[in-house]
Design an enzyme around this catalytic site. Structure first.
Site, short mmCIF file in Angstrom:
data_model
loop_
_atom_site.label_atom_id
_atom_site.label_comp_id
_atom_site.label_asym_id
_atom_site.label_seq_id
_atom_site.Cartn_x
_atom_site.Cartn_y
_atom_site.Cartn_z
N GLU A 96 0.84 -1.20 0.00
CA GLU A 96 0.00 0.00 0.00
C GLU A 96 0.87 1.24 0.00
OE1 GLU A 96 -3.34 -0.07 2.65
OE2 GLU A 96 -3.42 -2.25 2.56
N HIS A 114 -7.87 0.82 2.12
CA HIS A 114 -7.98 -0.09 3.27
C HIS A 114 -8.86 0.52 4.36
CE1 HIS A 114 -6.76 -3.50 5.62
NE2 HIS A 114 -6.39 -2.72 6.60
#
Length: 149
Positions: A96, A114
């Site tokens: 990420e 997320h």
């Protein structure tokens, strides 16, 4: 949550016997929506394989808001390109931010940042502890006397 939408819920592991228990193979072959809810451990890492995904229906949806690493590397992208499952919804990625993750660019994937863990009680707990620590630190430094020079 599935029951609230009128879904028949299958589970492979659960503490509540109010659900129909199914084998791993049955989950992948029967589910119209398969949602992963596993902790990432050495035993669960990569536990969803390309073979598992190939068993899914072409119209099925795989939802992963747990951990990206539960699915074998590259298996979900390849399975989606092959049409089994037909679509996926993910908010977890191996790396990420996921701007370059191939899943983010696929038309049959709903990709969100997320956010699956976000809920009020968790934030109040996390930030409450952080604020308490900052306040405790501030109180200690304020109560110290300045040294004589």
């Amino acid at each position: 949550f599935g029951r609230a939408f009128g879904m028949h819920v299958l589970v492979s592991r659960a503490n509540d016997d109010g659900y129909e228990h199914a084998s791993r193979e049955e989950l992948f072959t029967r589910a119209d929506v398969l949602s992963l809810h596993l902790k990432l451990t050495p035993e669960t890492r990569g536990s969803v394989t390309a073979h598992d995904l190939a068993r899914m229906k072409p119209a099925s949806l795989l939802v992963n808001t747990a951990r990206a690493e539960l699915i074998a590397p590259g298996a979900l992208e390849a399975a989606l390109r092959a049409g089994r499952p037909g679509s996926a919804a993910v908010d977890v990625y191996a790396s990420e931010p996921a701007l370059t993750d191939p899943l983010v660019m696929m038309d049959n994937v709903l990709a969100t940042p997320h956010l699956g863990y976000v809920e009020r009680d968790s934030y109040e707990l996390y930030f409450g502890q952080a604020f308490d620590a900052v306040n405790a630190f501030g109180s200690r430094t304020e109560s110290r006397e300045e040294p004589d020079v």
